[in-house]
Design a protein around this motif. Structure first.
Motif, PDB file in Angstrom:
ATOM      1  N   TYR A 183       1.094  -1.268  -0.067  1.00 33.56           N
ATOM      2  CA  TYR A 183       0.076   0.059   0.180  1.00 33.56           C
ATOM      3  C   TYR A 183       0.998   1.207  -0.047  1.00 33.56           C
ATOM      4  O   TYR A 183       0.602   2.165  -0.495  1.00 33.56           O
ATOM      5  N   LYS A 186       1.658   2.682  -2.977  1.00 34.13           N
ATOM      6  CA  LYS A 186       0.447   3.186  -4.291  1.00 34.13           C
ATOM      7  C   LYS A 186       0.615   4.790  -4.323  1.00 34.13           C
ATOM      8  O   LYS A 186       0.858   5.592  -3.380  1.00 34.13           O
ATOM      9  N   GLU A 220     -13.109  -4.755  -0.738  1.00 39.15           N
ATOM     10  CA  GLU A 220     -12.807  -5.690  -1.764  1.00 39.15           C
ATOM     11  C   GLU A 220     -14.171  -6.310  -2.209  1.00 39.15           C
ATOM     12  O   GLU A 220     -15.156  -6.737  -1.259  1.00 39.15           O
TER      13      GLU A 220
HETATM   14  C1  BG6 Z   1      -3.238  -8.093   0.268  1.00 35.76           C
HETATM   15  C2  BG6 Z   1      -4.030  -8.980   1.257  1.00 35.76           C
HETATM   16  O1  BG6 Z   1      -1.937  -7.520   1.397  1.00 35.76           O
HETATM   17  O2  BG6 Z   1      -3.684  -7.008  -0.168  1.00 35.76           O
HETATM   18  C3  BG6 Z   1      -5.143  -9.450   0.325  1.00 35.76           C
HETATM   19  O3  BG6 Z   1      -3.526 -10.050   1.758  1.00 35.76           O
HETATM   20  C4  BG6 Z   1      -5.636  -8.100  -0.392  1.00 35.76           C
HETATM   21  O4  BG6 Z   1      -6.109 -10.125   0.991  1.00 35.76           O
HETATM   22  C5  BG6 Z   1      -4.656  -7.320  -1.085  1.00 35.76           C
HETATM   23  O5  BG6 Z   1      -6.777  -8.695  -1.394  1.00 35.76           O
HETATM   24  C6  BG6 Z   1      -5.370  -6.024  -1.562  1.00 35.76           C
HETATM   25  O6  BG6 Z   1      -4.618  -5.444  -2.366  1.00 35.76           O
HETATM   26  P1  BG6 Z   1      -4.905  -4.162  -3.341  1.00 35.76           P
HETATM   27  O7  BG6 Z   1      -3.775  -3.424  -3.947  1.00 35.76           O
HETATM   28  O8  BG6 Z   1      -5.746  -5.024  -4.484  1.00 35.76           O
HETATM   29  O9  BG6 Z   1      -5.919  -3.121  -2.646  1.00 35.76           O
END
Ligand code: BG6
Length: 494
Positions: A183, A186, A220
């Motif tokens: 994250y 990003k 999500e």
């Molecule tokens: C990961 C988690 O760190 O991040 C996952 O283990 C999750 O469960 C993912 O789906 C989400 O990442 P992003 O970048 O798709 O928001």
């Protein structure tokens, strides 16, 4: 690279992370000229694979997952030339000696001065032993720098994280360890700093005098997919809370660092983590944290299974797939401002969004009593849409004095030509350049665990006390009540 080149070792080269994220990231860096010709990549995995087969894997991964597609054969060959494969039993020291010889040949060929970056896309249980074996196998004897890049989960709780850190520290120094929280790679998460510290109209208001609450949503639409085995053991709190969510919170709450240097920034972040008010008892956890699991539901016309029906999930599982919490940051700037955080699988929208809700204006003579003003909002949209959006009040055109909220929006992802780099591109590049700003330092990891552990321990006392929500909905009612108790509500995400 601005700095002299390096050999990148990707342990777990036949795995999912390498295929979906790492190879595409390296290709994008190459396409953008951020990797010159003085680099080599050795894919390491147990499975035997010829160089040609490995190059085929690489090609397919890029065509499927990279934001750049392969240009032409000549360009492709020039890129693929840098990639070698080594089949290795990670417990066999002889294999590491062979790897060293293979590495030295490449270093000579590309004029690389012994710089080595080890990316362990492996199960965390293996981090310790692979590190030790790298050392025993002479992989750390070269003249240049050595860096270890590892993925989460970093431990299961504070104790196991300490143990893991201890193991690594026998081989690598803290400044050689790059703990990835993707994250932080990003674009818009990094932009939080610029928005805050580069704008005269935000920073002066960025405190408890003007901000009513902050809401951080990481939602999500997917379920646990093929990761049921891992996830059922981890749950949303450990999978997203301990890392991504607390990291986002620190970026919003941290003090401006005195210099934009990695250690200064990380010092400020860890201060926020230390200021989080710990929940003092199981009752406080119950009052401030909601956990829930999805049951059957639907999205559009599609029927969605319950979590307990997912592959590799215990049919009696009480693992949370959702949690939301009210978090307080006990420092001068934030005293009394609730930070509401929430994350979950199988929610209606995939989004990462931060909403900063400002305090209401006092009702004044000019506006009279007949208007209820909506609060001003600053919304930072991180993912998948990138942008910033400000909600202000203005007069409705053509009316006497009607007021309506309107949005001023900057949509970064709508701009033609902006193709934001993937988090992994940025992070691999930073690690190779030795910039650890957007990696988590050990004290951040440890402090985050001590906060999270209290929640996990309280939940453990009462595993059956979990709430439920239909797949495809915005979580259980209790998550809405959490804000309603304080007179707030979750702002709908866009
Ligand atoms: C990961 C988690 O760190 O991040 C996952 O283990 C999750 O469960 C993912 O789906 C989400 O990442 P992003 O970048 O798709 O928001």
């Amino acid at each position: 690279l601005k700095t002299p080149g390096a050999v990148f070792f990707i342990f777990g080269a036949t795995g999912d992370l390498a295929r979906r994220k790492l190879f595409p990231a390296i290709y994008s860096l190459y396409r953008e000229g951020k990797l010159a010709e003085d680099f080599a990549v050795i894919g390491v995995a147990r499975r035997p694979r010829s160089r040609e087969e490995f190059h085929d894997d690489l090609y397919n991964s890029i065509q499927e997952f990279c934001r750049y597609k392969v240009l032409d054969t000549a360009h492709w060959n020039r890129f693929a030339e840098h990639f070698e494969y080594k089949s290795l039993d990670i417990n066999n020291i002889d294999g590491y000696h062979e790897l060293r010889e293979q590495t030295e040949v490449l270093e000579k060929r590309y004029g690389i001065p012994g710089n080595r970056l080890f990316y362990l896309a492996l199960a965390p249980e293996l981090f310790g032993s692979v590190s030790v074996n790298l050392q025993k196998g002479g992989m750390l004897d070269s003249a240049g720098w050595h860096r270890l890049v590892i993925e989460k989960p970093f431990g299961y709780d504070l104790l196991s994280a300490q143990k893991l850190n201890e193991e690594l520290s026998h081989v690598f120094k803290e400044e050689e360890i790059y703990r990835i929280d993707h994250y932080l790679g990003k674009e818009m998460v990094q932009n939080i700093e610029v928005i805050r510290f580069g704008n005269a109209f935000f920073e002066p208001l960025w405190n408890n005098k003007h901000i009513a609450n902050v809401q951080i949503t990481l939602s999500e639409t997917v379920g646990v997919e093929e990761r049921g085995g891992y996830y059922d053991h981890a749950g949303a709190l450990r999978d997203m809370g301990q890392n991504h969510m607390l990291q986002m919170l620190t970026m919003i709450a941290m003090e401006p660092p005195s210099r934009l240097l990695p250690e200064d920034i990380r010092d400020e972040k860890v201060k926020v983590l230390r200021s989080l008010r710990p929940y003092a008892s199981a009752a406080e956890v119950e009052e401030n944290v909601v956990r829930a699991q999805y049951t059957q539901g639907e999205s559009g016309n599609q029927k969605l299974p319950a979590y307990r029906e997912e592959d590799k999930v215990d049919p009696n599982s009480n693992t949370e797939t959702y949690f939301s919490a009210k978090v307080l940051v006990d420092n001068f700037r934030w005293a009394g401002v609730p930070f509401y955080i929430r994350t979950g699988k199988r929610l209606p929208v995939k989004t990462t969004e931060v909403v900063v809700e400002f305090k209401n204006m006092p009702t004044n003579v000019y506006l009279g009593q007949k208007h209820t003003l909506e609060p001003n909002l600053l919304v930072i949209r991180v993912n998948p849409m990138e942008g910033i959006y400000i909600k202000i009040n203005a007069k409705k055109p053509g009316t006497e004095s009607q007021i309506e909220p309107l949005a001023m929006e900057f949509c970064q992802s709508c701009q033609v030509g902006i193709n934001s780099p993937e988090a992994y591109e940025r992070l691999i590049h930073d690690a190779a350049e030795g910039d650890s700003t957007y990696f988590t330092r050990w004290d951040e990891v440890a402090t985050a665990w001590s906060f999270i552990d209290r929640i996990a321990q309280a939940w453990k006392q009462n595993p059956g006390d979990i709430k439920h929500y239909p797949a495809g909905s915005w979580g259980p009612q209790e998550a809405h009540d959490l804000l309603a108790k304080d007179g707030f509500h979750w702002w709908p995400v866009n």
